[in-house]
Write a protein that holds these residues in place. Structure first.
Motif, mmCIF file in Angstrom:
data_model
loop_
_atom_site.group_PDB
_atom_site.id
_atom_site.type_symbol
_atom_site.label_atom_id
_atom_site.label_comp_id
_atom_site.label_asym_id
_atom_site.label_seq_id
_atom_site.Cartn_x
_atom_site.Cartn_y
_atom_site.Cartn_z
ATOM 1 N N HIS A 210 0.827 -1.206 0.000
ATOM 2 C CA HIS A 210 0.000 0.000 0.000
ATOM 3 C C HIS A 210 0.859 1.253 0.000
ATOM 4 C CE1 HIS A 210 -3.553 -2.534 1.747
ATOM 5 N NE2 HIS A 210 -3.310 -2.759 0.476
ATOM 6 N N ARG A 211 1.940 1.237 0.757
ATOM 7 C CA ARG A 211 2.829 2.407 0.736
ATOM 8 C C ARG A 211 3.405 2.611 -0.665
ATOM 9 N NH1 ARG A 211 6.105 5.478 4.222
ATOM 10 N NH2 ARG A 211 8.018 6.188 3.237
ATOM 11 N N PHE A 212 3.822 1.516 -1.268
ATOM 12 C CA PHE A 212 4.385 1.632 -2.614
ATOM 13 C C PHE A 212 3.355 2.202 -3.592
ATOM 14 C CE2 PHE A 212 4.634 -0.525 -6.804
ATOM 15 C CZ PHE A 212 5.645 0.265 -7.328
ATOM 16 N N LEU A 213 2.153 1.650 -3.587
ATOM 17 C CA LEU A 213 1.147 2.138 -4.540
ATOM 18 C C LEU A 213 0.749 3.582 -4.217
ATOM 19 C CD1 LEU A 213 -1.050 -1.082 -5.006
ATOM 20 C CD2 LEU A 213 0.660 -0.139 -6.589
ATOM 21 N N ASN A 214 0.793 3.929 -2.946
ATOM 22 C CA ASN A 214 0.503 5.319 -2.586
ATOM 23 C C ASN A 214 1.551 6.282 -3.147
ATOM 24 O OD1 ASN A 214 -1.905 4.854 -1.280
ATOM 25 N ND2 ASN A 214 -0.957 4.611 0.748
ATOM 26 N N VAL A 215 2.819 5.890 -3.064
ATOM 27 C CA VAL A 215 3.827 6.838 -3.556
ATOM 28 C C VAL A 215 3.791 6.970 -5.080
ATOM 29 C CG1 VAL A 215 5.367 6.551 -1.550
ATOM 30 C CG2 VAL A 215 5.856 5.272 -3.681
ATOM 31 N N ILE A 216 3.172 6.032 -5.765
ATOM 32 C CA ILE A 216 3.048 6.221 -7.222
ATOM 33 C C ILE A 216 1.651 6.726 -7.610
ATOM 34 C CG2 ILE A 216 4.854 4.515 -7.712
ATOM 35 C CD1 ILE A 216 2.498 2.711 -8.848
ATOM 36 N N GLY A 217 0.884 7.207 -6.612
ATOM 37 C CA GLY A 217 -0.365 7.895 -6.967
ATOM 38 C C GLY A 217 -1.649 7.218 -6.522
ATOM 39 N N GLY A 218 -1.539 6.053 -5.873
ATOM 40 C CA GLY A 218 -2.736 5.449 -5.280
ATOM 41 C C GLY A 218 -3.281 4.265 -6.066
ATOM 42 N N TYR A 219 -4.383 3.703 -5.555
ATOM 43 C CA TYR A 219 -4.903 2.443 -6.078
ATOM 44 C C TYR A 219 -6.320 2.250 -5.567
ATOM 45 C CZ TYR A 219 -3.943 1.015 -1.284
ATOM 46 O OH TYR A 219 -3.938 0.950 0.080
ATOM 47 N N THR A 220 -7.055 1.385 -6.208
ATOM 48 C CA THR A 220 -8.358 0.971 -5.687
ATOM 49 C C THR A 220 -8.102 -0.014 -4.555
ATOM 50 O OG1 THR A 220 -9.505 1.343 -7.764
ATOM 51 C CG2 THR A 220 -10.514 -0.229 -6.237
ATOM 52 N N ARG A 221 -8.719 0.293 -3.396
ATOM 53 C CA ARG A 221 -8.414 -0.519 -2.216
ATOM 54 C C ARG A 221 -9.588 -1.426 -1.890
ATOM 55 N NH1 ARG A 221 -10.847 2.761 2.168
ATOM 56 N NH2 ARG A 221 -11.878 4.348 0.943
ATOM 57 N N SER A 222 -9.431 -2.223 -0.833
ATOM 58 C CA SER A 222 -10.551 -3.026 -0.352
ATOM 59 C C SER A 222 -10.731 -2.749 1.130
ATOM 60 C CB SER A 222 -10.314 -4.517 -0.609
ATOM 61 O OG SER A 222 -9.179 -4.973 0.089
ATOM 62 N N VAL A 223 -11.945 -2.924 1.608
ATOM 63 C CA VAL A 223 -12.232 -2.676 3.022
ATOM 64 C C VAL A 223 -12.788 -3.942 3.666
ATOM 65 C CG1 VAL A 223 -12.687 -0.217 2.654
ATOM 66 C CG2 VAL A 223 -14.597 -1.847 2.572
ATOM 67 N N ASN A 224 -12.774 -3.955 4.977
ATOM 68 C CA ASN A 224 -13.290 -5.078 5.784
ATOM 69 C C ASN A 224 -12.442 -6.331 5.565
ATOM 70 O OD1 ASN A 224 -15.165 -3.144 6.344
ATOM 71 N ND2 ASN A 224 -16.743 -4.023 5.040
ATOM 72 N N ASP A 225 -12.903 -7.458 6.075
ATOM 73 C CA ASP A 225 -12.109 -8.677 5.907
ATOM 74 C C ASP A 225 -13.002 -9.891 5.686
ATOM 75 O OD1 ASP A 225 -12.997 -9.503 8.457
ATOM 76 O OD2 ASP A 225 -11.290 -8.577 9.453
ATOM 77 N N TYR A 226 -12.363 -11.040 5.484
ATOM 78 C CA TYR A 226 -13.129 -12.273 5.269
ATOM 79 C C TYR A 226 -13.586 -12.869 6.598
ATOM 80 C CZ TYR A 226 -12.309 -12.522 0.255
ATOM 81 O OH TYR A 226 -12.315 -12.256 -1.091
ATOM 82 N N SER A 227 -12.983 -12.410 7.684
ATOM 83 C CA SER A 227 -13.297 -12.968 8.989
ATOM 84 C C SER A 227 -14.651 -12.490 9.480
ATOM 85 C CB SER A 227 -12.230 -12.550 10.000
ATOM 86 O OG SER A 227 -10.948 -12.681 9.459
ATOM 87 N N ARG A 228 -14.846 -11.151 9.435
ATOM 88 C CA ARG A 228 -16.018 -10.545 10.063
ATOM 89 C C ARG A 228 -16.679 -9.546 9.121
ATOM 90 N NH1 ARG A 228 -14.367 -7.183 14.434
ATOM 91 N NH2 ARG A 228 -12.515 -6.873 13.168
ATOM 92 N N GLY A 229 -16.753 -9.916 7.849
ATOM 93 C CA GLY A 229 -17.231 -8.969 6.844
ATOM 94 C C GLY A 229 -18.625 -8.439 7.126
#
Ligand SMILES: Nc1nc2c(c(=O)[nH]1)N[C@H]1C(S)=C(S)[C@@H](COP(=O)(O)OP(=O)(O)OC[C@H]3O[C@@H](n4cnc5c(=O)[nH]c(N)nc54)[C@H](O)[C@@H]3O)O[C@H]1N2
Ligand SMILES: Nc1nc2c(c(=O)[nH]1)N[C@H]1C(S)=C(S)[C@@H](COP(=O)(O)OP(=O)(O)OC[C@H]3O[C@@H](n4cnc5c(=O)[nH]c(N)nc54)[C@H](O)[C@@H]3O)O[C@H]1N2
Ligand SMILES: [Mo]
Length: 770
Positions: free
Chosen positions: A130-149
């Motif tokens: 995430h840090r890497f993609l942030n320094v090159i301008g960002g990315y589509t992310r995901s939220v929550n998890d598979y445990s307690r979605g």
């Protein structure tokens, strides 16, 4: 002379013995003072230098030769990979990232990269990516998890954010249970094996010991389709309930409390809103169906008399209602959680020591330890300017339905068009549902980049695979929530082949794209930096300077038991300490959720039929309900080729447990191979016959590596349950995963047995120029 040192994983801190040349792990064993070490330690030696390790940067030949493009051939077992040098690999990835970014924008890069990776605080694969993609301008992310979605979205509406966080990080302790709880009623088992795992790992596994102690004084009832869900030492009584039907039982328990005058009306009046709607619903005034124990028995197969008696027992003393994670990991999974909270509210004990509601006891090893989690060192991820996101379990939808909208938490999310996906530290071909659909989804990408230690099924779908150093091959620090020590996890052996630390990889990729990832620091300097930043922060425990810490190997973390929960204060005075809900109270009817006007989630808990349960029309063809739960002898899919995990296999594949009656009607016995089919796909499994299950229920663990090498026999010949599961959100509210359950048909397989090829690397060719 070999040497022995400590290392840390999500399955605990343990010792590895390293060969004199520093290359090989010759043994791995538990710490003498770990009272309940995880068997997964037994996978480490085999996995470390297994032939499935990725040795060199590898590029899928068709992508290498044909360039970035959608390709249905991704994941074909016959795909060849070209091994290249680091410079070539980094040039290719940097050029492709720049192309996608410049031509389509940063939102066309999906960097959600869900997954557990490894335990260290610095080399946390997702944070690094995430840090890497942030320094090159960002990315589509995901939220929550598979445990307690489902929980993560629903609970804040019902009890507010802070109380939701408390349920995870300040849950009732085993100590409080031992001292105060007369009756612990757990929906879903308190499995010993699940407590072997803690995110970040624990120095010692104390959870099951504390649970055993509590079991001496507290009566425990578990409701589950599996008798051996609750570990034997707990002395739990078992009440059978068909999977995905707990909500009916919970509503019937509320019904009994209401009609027999056992509900705590005073608590309901002062601390909740919506009790009237619930009463009307359980009495059948709303829909003409009273939610009686007899009604619940027809749905759950739990005897009505047992439900009635349980309600009376629950009302007669201090009672804790526990709902483990798995109940909400299925279609309509919100309802079991909602109904469990509602039941606890009708008992009126929320906020009392050892009483009320808990979510996740037995799901992870940090629950119940009762120690406030210290803040830990963290690797800074920077800021992501791209607003687009998906709930993590909607990955296939993202790729298959670009431009469409999906409902989520009362709003609508637009799915951006994705050209490149970058995965580090996760194995979607382990964790995601309906793997055939996932494969079609990944075929739409121009490029799929994966960082891996091993040739996992996900790596085998990638266009570029970059080999990364494992935990044993790098310096890090580790600890889990409520842990007793922050531990050094020093490099034990030299990296396998050309594997590199991810920090090294991102530093060079960023430079090629004209960005700065590492601020001029190498990984040792970063380790010191995150440690010192942590040490210097107000509120951090006393800790020595880095060099001293590193030499000593650990620093003690404060062991403060907590009592100051949001619920305890709210109980004392709901006006002075309101919850962060619109009413300030527990919302047994949420006007917010009702206002979303969703077809599948109402304002109060309801029995809503999922497609995957024994009463659904689908069950005519798929007549067994398969539980797909966590494996005891590994973490998810990690190190599945290791000795401990392999020791559980039957006929060389993942075991399927069947009730003796179900085995007999299908003519199968222990050790047979069966073909398991669902509406989504098929697999081969080895049979274990046991009366620890309810008839009509079968069970397999997640995490066998997906093996599509003999599609004429089955979609997976190794037994990855996710070829069977359905890829559909828990509901239009939370869009969590539905992986816990699926209806299946099981038949004996007498054909020629295809070999398991899951742990073989793909065909590798060397680039001639290198
Ligand atoms: N049917 C069904 N499906 C489920 C579940 C279920 O109950 N039923 N459970 C779900 C749940 S709760 C979860 S949490 C998920 C778990 O799903 P995952 O977290 O994706 O599973 P893991 O096998 O832990 O995958 C982690 C991967 O990271 C790799 N890795 C380890 N360390 C590093 C590192 O430092 N760098 C990089 N780049 N890679 C590394 C490992 O080799 C491994 O392949 O599965 C979900 N899927
Ligand atoms: N050893 C080991 N431990 C782990 C993990 C691992 O991979 N290995 N993974 C960790 C992770 S990431 C997570 S999220 C947690 C998950 O923690 P959980 O979700 O609690 O674990 P599961 O094993 O999936 O499910 C627990 C039990 O719930 C029961 N169950 C399933 N569905 C139902 C239902 O509808 N009703 C009832 N009453 N019972 C049901 C099953 O019998 C199952 O054995 O485990 C963690 N612990
Ligand atoms: Mo999980």
């Amino acid at each position: 002379m070999s040497r022995t040192q400590e290392t840390s994983a999500h399955w605990g801190t343990y010792l590895v013995e390293v060969s004199a040349d520093g290359r090989d792990v010759v043994a791995a064993r538990a710490h003498a003072d770990d009272p309940d070490a995880a068997p997964a330690i037994g996978n480490v030696v085999d996995a470390h230098r297994h032939r499935s390790r990725v040795a060199r940067p590898s590029v899928r030949r068709r992508w290498f030769e044909g360039g970035p493009s959608p390709d249905a051939g991704r994941g074909d077992p016959a795909e060849e990979y070209v091994e290249v040098g680091w410079d070539t690999a980094l040039d290719l990835v940097a050029r492709e990232l720049a192309r996608v970014r410049d031509a389509f924008g940063n939102q066309a890069i999906f960097g959600g990269s869900y997954g557990w990776g490894s335990a260290g605080r610095l080399h946390h694969a997702q944070s690094q990516l995430h840090r890497f993609l942030n320094v090159i301008g960002g990315y589509t992310r995901s939220v929550n998890d598979y445990s307690r979605g489902a929980s993560m979205v629903l609970l804040p509406h019902l009890i507010g954010q802070r109380a939701t966080a408390d349920l995870r990080f300040k849950p009732v302790s085993w100590d409080d249970i031992a001292r105060h709880t007369d009756l612990l009623v757990s929906f879903g088992g308190v499995r010993r094996s699940n407590t072997w795992v803690v995110p970040g790992g624990h120095a010692r596994h104390v959870g099951s010991g504390l649970a055993r102690e509590a079991g001496r004084t507290t009566r425990v009832v578990t409701l589950s389709a599996q008798r051996d869900d609750a570990f034997a030492d707990l002395g739990a009584e078992w009440l059978g309930v068909m999977p995905a039907t707990d909500t009916a039982v919970m509503l019937a328990l509320v019904h009994v409390l209401v009609v027999d005058g056992l509900a705590d009306d005073a608590f309901l009046a002062t601390h909740t809103v919506g009790a009237d709607q619930v009463r009307r619903y359980v009495l059948g005034e709303a829909d003409g169906v009273p939610k009686t124990p007899e009604w619940a028995e027809r749905i759950s197969r739990t005897p009505a008399s047992a439900i009635r008696e349980l309600a009376h027992r629950m009302a007669s003393g201090r009672t804790l209602v526990n709902v483990v994670y798995s109940l909400q990991r299925g279609e309509r999974g919100e309802q079991a959680l909602f109904a469990g909270l509602t039941l606890a509210a009708f008992l009126g004990q929320i906020g009392l020591p050892g009483g009320g509601f808990s979510h996740g006891f037995g799901s992870m090893g940090d629950y119940g330890v009762g120690i406030a989690g210290a803040r830990l060192p963290t690797f800074p991820q920077g800021r992501n300017p791209v607003p687009d996101f998906i709930p993590c379990a909607r990955i296939s939808d993202l790729l298959l339905r670009p431009g469409e909208e999906i409902p989520y938490n009362g709003g609508r999310l637009r799915l951006p068009e994705t050209r490149l996906a970058y995965w580090a530290g996760g194995n979607p071909f382990h964790h995601h549902q309906d793997l055939r659909r996932l494969r079609r989804a990944l075929a739409t990408l121009d490029t799929f980049v994966v960082h891996e230690t091993h040739w996992t099924p996900t790596a085998r779908h990638a266009d570029v695979v970059l080999p990364v150093a494992s935990t044993l091959e790098r310096d890090d620090v580790a600890a889990g929530a409520g842990d007793s020590r922050l531990r050094a996890s020093p490099c034990a052996v030299t990296p396998h082949g050309d594997a590199r630390e991810e920090l090294w990889i991102y530093t060079r990729l960023a430079t090629r794209i004209g960005a700065d990832f590492a601020e001029g620091l190498d990984s040792r300097q970063w380790l010191e930096r995150i440690y010192e930043e942590w040490r210097g922060r107000p509120g951090s425990p006393p800790a020595p300077p880095f060099e001293e810490f590193w030499r000593d190997g650990d620093v003690a973390l404060p062991q403060n038991p907590y009592r100051d929960t949001v619920f305890a204060a709210f109980r004392d005075d709901p006006v002075a300490h309101p919850l962060e809900t619109p009413s300030g109270r527990i919302e047994l009817f949420s006007g917010t959720v009702a206002g979303f006007g969703l077809p599948d989630v109402a304002g109060h808990a309801q029995w809503r039929e999922p497609t995957q349960w024994w009463g659904s029309p689908l069950a005519a063809e798929f007549d067994l309900h398969l539980l797909c739960n966590q494996p005891s002898h590994r973490l998810h899919s990690q190190l599945d080729m290791g000795a401990a995990s392999q020791s559980t296999k039957v006929a060389g594949r993942e075991p399927l447990r069947l009730h003796p009656v179900d085995a007999a009607t299908r003519g199968v016995v222990d050790g047979d191979v069966v073909r398991v089919r669902s509406a989504q796909g098929s697999l081969l499994a080895g049979v274990v016959v046991t009366d620890a299950l309810l008839p009509g229920v079968a069970q397999m663990h997640t995490g066998a590596w997906f093996d599509p090498s003999a599609p004429e026999v089955a979609d997976c010949v190794n037994g990855s349950v996710n070829v069977l599961t359905r890829d559909v959100g828990t509901s239009t509210l939370s869009q969590g995963t539905s992986g816990a359950h699926v209806l299946v048909a099981v038949e004996r397989y007498d054909g020629p047995l295809p070999p398991v090829r899951a742990y073989e690397p793909p065909k590798l060719v060397r680039e001639l120029a290198e």
